[in-house]
Design a protein around this motif. Structure first.
Motif, PDB file in Angstrom:
ATOM      1  N   TYR A 223       4.897  -4.312  -3.664  1.00 32.27           N
ATOM      2  CA  TYR A 223       4.192  -5.181  -2.728  1.00 32.27           C
ATOM      3  C   TYR A 223       3.819  -4.336  -1.512  1.00 32.27           C
ATOM      4  O   TYR A 223       4.692  -3.655  -0.943  1.00 32.27           O
ATOM      5  CB  TYR A 223       5.081  -6.327  -2.254  1.00 32.27           C
ATOM      6  N   VAL A 225       3.079  -4.216   2.240  1.00 36.60           N
ATOM      7  CA  VAL A 225       3.404  -5.104   3.355  1.00 36.60           C
ATOM      8  C   VAL A 225       3.118  -4.413   4.682  1.00 36.60           C
ATOM      9  O   VAL A 225       3.039  -3.189   4.758  1.00 36.60           O
ATOM     10  CB  VAL A 225       4.895  -5.514   3.317  1.00 36.60           C
ATOM     11  N   LYS A 226       2.958  -5.214   5.717  1.00 33.13           N
ATOM     12  CA  LYS A 226       2.943  -4.672   7.069  1.00 33.13           C
ATOM     13  C   LYS A 226       4.383  -4.557   7.538  1.00 33.13           C
ATOM     14  O   LYS A 226       5.216  -5.402   7.211  1.00 33.13           O
ATOM     15  CB  LYS A 226       2.152  -5.582   8.005  1.00 33.13           C
ATOM     16  N   ASP A 229       6.011  -7.536   8.972  1.00 36.44           N
ATOM     17  CA  ASP A 229       6.180  -8.655   8.038  1.00 36.44           C
ATOM     18  C   ASP A 229       7.113  -8.323   6.885  1.00 36.44           C
ATOM     19  O   ASP A 229       7.209  -9.097   5.920  1.00 36.44           O
ATOM     20  CB  ASP A 229       4.816  -9.066   7.449  1.00 36.44           C
ATOM     21  N   ARG A 230       7.807  -7.189   6.967  1.00 37.47           N
ATOM     22  CA  ARG A 230       8.616  -6.749   5.810  1.00 37.47           C
ATOM     23  C   ARG A 230       9.652  -7.804   5.417  1.00 37.47           C
ATOM     24  O   ARG A 230       9.783  -8.146   4.244  1.00 37.47           O
ATOM     25  CB  ARG A 230       9.296  -5.413   6.124  1.00 37.47           C
ATOM     26  N   SER A 233       8.052 -11.050   4.043  1.00 37.84           N
ATOM     27  CA  SER A 233       7.524 -10.778   2.701  1.00 37.84           C
ATOM     28  C   SER A 233       8.663 -10.785   1.686  1.00 37.84           C
ATOM     29  O   SER A 233       8.548 -11.348   0.579  1.00 37.84           O
ATOM     30  CB  SER A 233       6.801  -9.426   2.674  1.00 37.84           C
ATOM     31  N   LEU A 346       8.945  -2.502  -1.758  1.00 43.76           N
ATOM     32  CA  LEU A 346       8.122  -2.870  -0.611  1.00 43.76           C
ATOM     33  C   LEU A 346       7.628  -1.595   0.060  1.00 43.76           C
ATOM     34  O   LEU A 346       8.433  -0.715   0.400  1.00 43.76           O
ATOM     35  CB  LEU A 346       8.924  -3.698   0.399  1.00 43.76           C
ATOM     36  N   THR A 348       4.611   0.144   2.955  1.00 44.10           N
ATOM     37  CA  THR A 348       3.516   0.001   3.905  1.00 44.10           C
ATOM     38  C   THR A 348       2.370   0.892   3.430  1.00 44.10           C
ATOM     39  O   THR A 348       2.540   1.711   2.525  1.00 44.10           O
ATOM     40  CB  THR A 348       3.941   0.426   5.314  1.00 44.10           C
ATOM     41  N   ILE A 371       1.735 -10.602  -2.199  1.00 48.35           N
ATOM     42  CA  ILE A 371       2.812 -11.308  -1.512  1.00 48.35           C
ATOM     43  C   ILE A 371       2.627 -12.810  -1.730  1.00 48.35           C
ATOM     44  O   ILE A 371       1.528 -13.335  -1.532  1.00 48.35           O
ATOM     45  CB  ILE A 371       2.796 -10.980  -0.011  1.00 48.35           C
ATOM     46  N   SER A 441      -1.604  -8.144   3.334  1.00 52.03           N
ATOM     47  CA  SER A 441      -1.036  -6.803   3.181  1.00 52.03           C
ATOM     48  C   SER A 441      -1.689  -5.900   4.192  1.00 52.03           C
ATOM     49  O   SER A 441      -2.664  -6.249   4.838  1.00 52.03           O
ATOM     50  CB  SER A 441      -1.275  -6.261   1.772  1.00 52.03           C
TER      51      SER A 441
END
Length: 524
Positions: A223, A225-226, A229-230, A233, A346, A348, A371, A441
């Motif tokens: 996934y 993710v930012k 937001d980890r 998420s 996860l 970035t 997500i 994302s």
């Protein structure tokens, strides 16, 4: 796996304290082999994949041995891209936390005046891209006469981007007594020539072999993710998948503690394991996990060694591991005894390239997943509630509540009552106070552009990337697919860089032709 400790490598107390603060328990293979050799004063060629912990491998001994005799630059690290320059600089800052050493990243696309001002104030280590470093040298701002360490990071990538001449010019501006450290995933001829020409005859070659082992019974997904937001998420993934038993991996001990605390607040049945816990604590946690009294175990790689638990349905990499070998060991915790397991990672946007290196090294396919949205979570929970209600209606126990339901029927519609009860169950089932249906994302969308140069003009992807880099300071990370046709080409460029490419590159010469670039209406 490597069993050496950081305090056995010869690093000083300040550097060791910083590594402890970063939460790393044991060095990766390349760290364990490179750090002592650099501390002894040798030049080093380090051959290892991205994601093996190379920055700490050269950063720790370099910062350990730097001496500040005067106010001049003592260390220079060259990287192929600005993103890597920023990333390396950030890690060096963490390693130098308990020293008074000063770092500066320099790269195109940022004000050179600001960088000049910072250098003039006094900087010990510069991390930069070849083009910007040469620019600063030509302006007589970057003086490399007193340099003690020169590091070429991802040398093969710099070669692919056409930086060999720039690198040689930079090296020729350095003194002859410096230490040179060269890190590269591969060793093509031009890289070997640079090593032979500019490194000391007694230089050491450290090679970490690719680990091609993977687990065929594990379905692997990621996934994107930012960073901010980890955790949300992660909660969304758990709410949709509802794993029976999962091991969740964090890179550091601090990360384990923080994640366990956050999960406990939201009602998860979870405990953590890492190297700061005593043996009895760890054994007690492991016993609970084996006896199904824990749903989730959050652990570091070191603490998870020796865990042999059947029926683990999921492995979740909350953080990427230090190296490919650790990734393989992690995902091997599930999918045992011919059962299928699931591994989620996860990442970035900045970590995406490391994930692709892991995929390449393990010869496995790590598929992208989106997500989950609140709608996805609701549908899963609703489906499960419906199953439970049907099961209950097939029994007799619910009938003791019929008189209460009859009373409610006098004042309320029983459909509304059922919905209210389901809402109460749903609120208990969902772990996070979600506000937005979906969280995006960090992956930027691409825009397809037309360019009037093609294969007949002898255009190739490398030449095109160099053109975008030199004219618009746009790097290959911003470029998606490149489709070269005979007389023209189509290129996918991330949205935020499209205007810059069109503005800076249009009208310039490429392969002998004046370039015309415009946004394309043609689909992929």
């Amino acid at each position: 796996m490597n069993n050496t400790k950081f305090n056995e490598l010869g690093l000083n107390e300040k550097i060791l304290r910083a590594i402890e603060d970063m939460g790393f328990e044991e060095p990766s293979q390349i760290q364990a082999q490179v750090i002592p050799v650099v501390l002894e004063g040798f030049d080093v060629i380090g051959q290892a994949q991205t994601g093996t912990g190379k920055t700490l491998a050269f950063g720790a001994p370099m910062l350990n041995n730097l001496t500040r005799e005067n106010n001049t630059i003592k260390g220079l690290i060259l990287t192929p891209t600005r993103e890597l320059a920023i990333q390396v600089n950030e890690e060096l800052v963490r390693i130098a936390k308990h020293t008074n050493l000063r770092m500066l990243p320099v790269y195109g696309g940022q004000s050179i005046d600001r960088q000049i001002k910072a250098i003039k104030k006094g900087i010990d280590v510069v991390v930069g891209t070849p083009g910007r470093v040469l620019d600063l040298i030509s302006r007589r701002v970057l003086d490399l006469d007193d340099i003690q360490f020169l590091v070429l990071d991802e040398a093969d990538e710099m070669l692919n981007m056409g930086f060999v001449e720039d690198i040689e010019e930079i090296i020729n501006n350095c003194n002859s007594y410096r230490h040179t450290l060269l890190f590269s995933a591969t060793m093509p001829g031009p890289i070997k020539k640079i090593a032979q020409k500019y490194m000391k005859p007694d230089s050491k070659h450290v090679s970490i072999l690719k680990n091609t082992m993977t687990v065929s019974t594990v379905e692997q997904y990621y996934y994107e993710v930012k960073q901010k937001d980890r955790f949300e998420s992660f909660c969304r993934i758990l709410d949709v998948d509802e794993p029976d038993t999962a091991i969740i991996f964090c890179k550091t001990k601090k990360g384990v503690d923080e994640l366990v605390e956050a999960m406990l607040v939201r009602g998860y049945n979870v405990e953590g394991m890492h190297g700061d816990m005593n043996q009895s604590q760890r054994m007690n946690t492991l016993r609970k996990f084996k006896e199904d009294n824990l749903d989730f175990l959050v652990a570091t790689d070191v603490a998870a060694r020796g865990i042999d638990v059947e029926n683990i349905t999921h492995v979740i990499n909350y953080d990427l591991p230090q190296d490919t070998e650790s990734y393989v060991h992690r995902i091997g915790r599930t999918g045992r005894a011919n059962k299928t397991g699931v591994a989620y990672t996860l990442v970035t946007a900045r970590e995406y390239s490391v994930l692709k290196q892991i995929e390449k090294a393990t010869k496995g396919k790590i598929k992208r997943k989106e997500i989950p949205t609140i709608d996805d979570i609701f549908n899963v929970k609703y489906s499960h509630m419906l199953e439970k209600v049907k099961e209950t209606l097939e029994g007799e126990d619910y009938k003791r509540f019929v008189p209460i339901a009859t009373e409610l029927d006098d004042d309320y519609n029983l459909v509304d009552v059922a919905a209210a009860l389901m809402n109460m169950v749903y609120d208990k089932e969902v772990s996070y106070d979600y506000t937005e249906n979906s969280i995006g994302s960090s992956k930027s969308s691409h825009v397809r552009v037309f360019i009037n140069v093609g294969r007949k003009d002898k255009l190739n992807p490398k030449t095109l990337l160099q053109f975008f880099n030199s004219e618009a300071n746009v790097y290959k990370e911003s470029i998606g697919s490149i489709d070269l046709l005979d007389k023209f080409s189509f290129v996918d460029i991330i949205e935020e860089d499209v205007d810059k490419v069109i503005r800076e590159c249009s009208g310039k010469k490429l392969c002998g032709r004046r370039v015309n670039i415009e946004i394309s209406n043609r689909s992929k």
